[in-house]
Design a protein around this motif. Structure first.
Motif, PDB file in Angstrom:
ATOM      1  N   GLY A  62       0.821  -1.209   0.000  1.00  0.00           N
ATOM      2  CA  GLY A  62       0.000   0.000   0.000  1.00  0.00           C
ATOM      3  C   GLY A  62       0.851   1.254   0.000  1.00  0.00           C
ATOM      4  O   GLY A  62       0.544   2.240  -0.681  1.00  0.00           O
ATOM      5  N   ARG A  63       1.950   1.218   0.794  1.00  0.00           N
ATOM      6  CA  ARG A  63       2.846   2.362   0.853  1.00  0.00           C
ATOM      7  C   ARG A  63       3.506   2.604  -0.506  1.00  0.00           C
ATOM      8  O   ARG A  63       3.601   3.736  -0.981  1.00  0.00           O
ATOM      9  N   ASP A  64       3.967   1.525  -1.157  1.00  0.00           N
ATOM     10  CA  ASP A  64       4.601   1.651  -2.471  1.00  0.00           C
ATOM     11  C   ASP A  64       3.627   2.212  -3.500  1.00  0.00           C
ATOM     12  O   ASP A  64       3.985   3.065  -4.323  1.00  0.00           O
ATOM     13  N   GLU A  65       2.397   1.729  -3.457  1.00  0.00           N
ATOM     14  CA  GLU A  65       1.401   2.195  -4.419  1.00  0.00           C
ATOM     15  C   GLU A  65       1.110   3.680  -4.219  1.00  0.00           C
ATOM     16  O   GLU A  65       0.962   4.439  -5.179  1.00  0.00           O
ATOM     17  N   LYS A  66       1.039   4.085  -2.963  1.00  0.00           N
ATOM     18  CA  LYS A  66       0.785   5.493  -2.668  1.00  0.00           C
ATOM     19  C   LYS A  66       1.936   6.364  -3.154  1.00  0.00           C
ATOM     20  O   LYS A  66       1.735   7.454  -3.700  1.00  0.00           O
ATOM     21  N   GLN A  67       3.180   5.873  -2.967  1.00  0.00           N
ATOM     22  CA  GLN A  67       4.351   6.611  -3.437  1.00  0.00           C
ATOM     23  C   GLN A  67       4.340   6.748  -4.955  1.00  0.00           C
ATOM     24  O   GLN A  67       4.676   7.800  -5.506  1.00  0.00           O
ATOM     25  N   LYS A  68       3.936   5.661  -5.636  1.00  0.00           N
ATOM     26  CA  LYS A  68       3.864   5.699  -7.096  1.00  0.00           C
ATOM     27  C   LYS A  68       2.826   6.715  -7.560  1.00  0.00           C
ATOM     28  O   LYS A  68       3.055   7.467  -8.510  1.00  0.00           O
ATOM     29  N   GLN A  69       1.680   6.730  -6.877  1.00  0.00           N
ATOM     30  CA  GLN A  69       0.634   7.678  -7.246  1.00  0.00           C
ATOM     31  C   GLN A  69       1.089   9.119  -7.016  1.00  0.00           C
ATOM     32  O   GLN A  69       0.838  10.007  -7.827  1.00  0.00           O
ATOM     33  N   THR A  70       1.775   9.315  -5.894  1.00  0.00           N
ATOM     34  CA  THR A  70       2.288  10.662  -5.601  1.00  0.00           C
ATOM     35  C   THR A  70       3.303  11.095  -6.644  1.00  0.00           C
ATOM     36  O   THR A  70       3.289  12.235  -7.127  1.00  0.00           O
TER      37      THR A  70
END
Length: 306
Positions: free
Chosen positions: A28-36
């Motif tokens: 979830g953290r990685d996905e959020k970083q990618k979206q950011t």
């Protein structure tokens, strides 16, 4: 005491569930970083596009001077923006011409309902440009014919305006794009790049003989020299240096000998010329090339006529 500091990581007897929970958190953290990161990139792209986007809203409104003498920092910035706007009009015309040509070539207007007759689609680029874009038929045709010249000159860092390029359109129609560019190069060399005017180009085009023959696939710089030679009378309209009469007679005599050796009738000079050119271009047998090279070296050593 140890129970008071229980961090609540779960039962130690369930290591697989704990590992799975940590994996979900990391994912979830990685996905959020990618979206950011994607949003940041999108914002940067949008900002870059906005910076280079032309538009009337980017031109400062007219205001009174801040004072006398030197410009303020704000005035200097306003001047730069205005100069960019003025420079834009010099290329905007052939950007429009290229756009019209692209729409015309691909018939991209074919699925657009006619503004005045919605029951049908547009049939021609002229009709589409006139009704949809309020561009006259003559202007549409002029821009479409002129934009390749403007683009080619811009690629050579020449600041040609629409009036100058219009004078070269007939040359493009008669001899091709490279010839049109060559005329501009010739005038720029003789008068100076900053002294080129539509009048000078028009005068040069009028001086070009009606029976002039040019090869459009030739480099514009070479064509410029050819056109100059023709205008100065140093070259015939064919652009090929005139063959001295004595040389013509010698070639004809040798052609007779060649015909006898081949047991043929008369051999035209053009046929001899074709074989000479083929032999000259033969990279595997450089004898003719070497002979031409030696003759040219000898000519360069001869004293030049005043």
């Amino acid at each position: 005491m140890s129970e008071a500091y229980d961090l609540g990581w779960g039962d130690e007897d369930e290591p697989e569930e704990t590992a799975h929970a940590l994996t979900v958190v990391d994912t979830g953290r990685d996905e959020k970083q990618k979206q950011t990161q994607a949003r940041l990139v999108a914002d940067q792209v949008a900002a870059a596009v906005e910076e280079v986007r032309p538009g009337l809203d980017k031109i400062p409104d007219p205001v009174k001077p801040a004072g006398e003498g030197e410009l303020t920092a704000e005035e200097t910035e306003r001047l730069a923006l205005c100069e960019q706007g003025i420079a834009l009009h010099k290329i905007a015309w052939f950007m429009a011409g290229k756009s019209l040509d692209t729409v015309a070539t691909g018939k991209l207007f074919r699925a657009t309902p006619h503004k005045l007759e919605p029951e049908r689609f547009y049939r021609t680029i002229e009709e589409w440009a006139e009704v949809e874009k309020d561009i006259s038929v003559s202007k549409c045709n002029q821009w479409r014919a002129a934009w390749p010249i403007g683009e080619a000159l811009a690629a050579r860092d020449y600041d040609a305006n629409p009036g100058q390029v219009r004078e070269l359109v007939p040359v493009k129609g008669a001899f091709g794009l490279n010839a049109a560019v060559a005329v501009y190069l010739l005038v720029a060399e003789l008068a100076g790049a900053d002294k080129v005017t539509a009048a000078l180009l028009r005068k040069t085009v009028k001086l070009m003989p009606g029976d002039l023959r040019l090869e459009d696939d030739e480099d514009p710089d070479v064509l410029a020299k050819t056109i100059q030679g023709v205008l100065l009378g140093e070259l015939p309209p064919s652009g090929v240096p005139a063959i001295p009469p004595a040389v013509k007679r010698a070639v004809d005599r040798r052609a007779v000998v060649l015909a006898d050796r081949l047991d043929r009738g008369r051999i035209p000079r053009a046929e001899v010329q074709r074989y000479l050119l083929e032999a000259f271009a033969d990279e595997e047998d450089p004898r003719v090339f070497d002979a031409v090279l030696e003759r040219m070296k000898q000519d360069e050593k001869k004293p030049q006529k005043p």
